[in-house]
Design a protein around this motif. Structure first.
Motif, short mmCIF file in Angstrom:
data_model
loop_
_atom_site.label_atom_id
_atom_site.label_comp_id
_atom_site.label_asym_id
_atom_site.label_seq_id
_atom_site.Cartn_x
_atom_site.Cartn_y
_atom_site.Cartn_z
N ARG A 68 2.71 -4.94 0.17
CA ARG A 68 1.73 -3.88 0.05
C ARG A 68 1.72 -2.57 -0.12
NH1 ARG A 68 -3.28 -5.31 2.21
NH2 ARG A 68 -1.96 -6.52 3.63
N ASP A 119 -7.48 -7.88 0.45
CA ASP A 119 -6.49 -7.36 -0.24
C ASP A 119 -7.66 -8.03 -1.78
OD1 ASP A 119 -5.32 -6.73 1.29
OD2 ASP A 119 -3.86 -8.19 1.70
N VAL A 137 4.42 -7.88 2.77
CA VAL A 137 3.11 -8.20 3.75
C VAL A 137 3.35 -9.95 3.45
CG1 VAL A 137 1.06 -9.60 2.90
CG2 VAL A 137 1.64 -7.46 2.14
#
Length: 106
Positions: free
Chosen positions: A26, A51, A44
Motif C-alpha cells: 500500500r 482500494d 497489504v
C-alpha cells in the motif's frame, strides 16, 4: 495510475517472498514534516474494497481513495546512492519538498 520500476517491483517482490504472504504493498500519505505530507508504505494482506489497485511487473500496489488525489501519476524506483538505498518517488503532483527530503507539498 501508480507505477513501479522493474527494480522497485523486484525489491517488493523479494520482500513479499521472504515474508511468506501478502497481496502487495500500500502506498499512501500522512501529515508529517515541515512541508506537510509524507509517503507511507506498508504490506497489504487484506485489501480494502475501496482500494485502487495497480500492477507493475507482477507486483500489486494498493492506494486508498483519499491518497490517490495526491499520488496519481506517481512512479516509484528503488535506488542506491552512495551508502544509502531506498525508494525514490517521482510525483508529478509535488510542488515542493522540505530541505531534508522527508516531506512534500502538492
Amino acid at each position: 495510475m501508480i507505477e513501479l520500476t522493474e527494480r522497485a517491483a523486484k525489491h517488493v517482490s523479494d520482500f513479499l517472498d521472504n515474508r511468506g504472504h501478502g497481496e502487495g504493498i500500500r502506498v499512501g500519505i500522512r501529515t508529517a514534516g515541515c512541508s506537510g505530507l509524507a509517503y507511507v508504505l506498508e504490506f497489504v494482506d487484506d485489501p480494502e474494497p475501496t482500494d485502487e489497485v495497480f500492477e507493475s511487473f507482477g507486483v500489486k500496489v494498493f492506494v486508498d481513495p483519499k491518497s490517490m488525489v495526491y499520488l496519481n501519476g506517481l512512479q516509484m524506483d528503488y535506488v542506491t546512492e552512495g551508502l544509502n538505498e531506498g525508494f525514490k518517488f517521482t510525483n508529478p503532483n509535488q510542488k515542493g519538498e522540505c530541505g531534508c527530503g522527508e516531506s512534500f507539498t502538492v
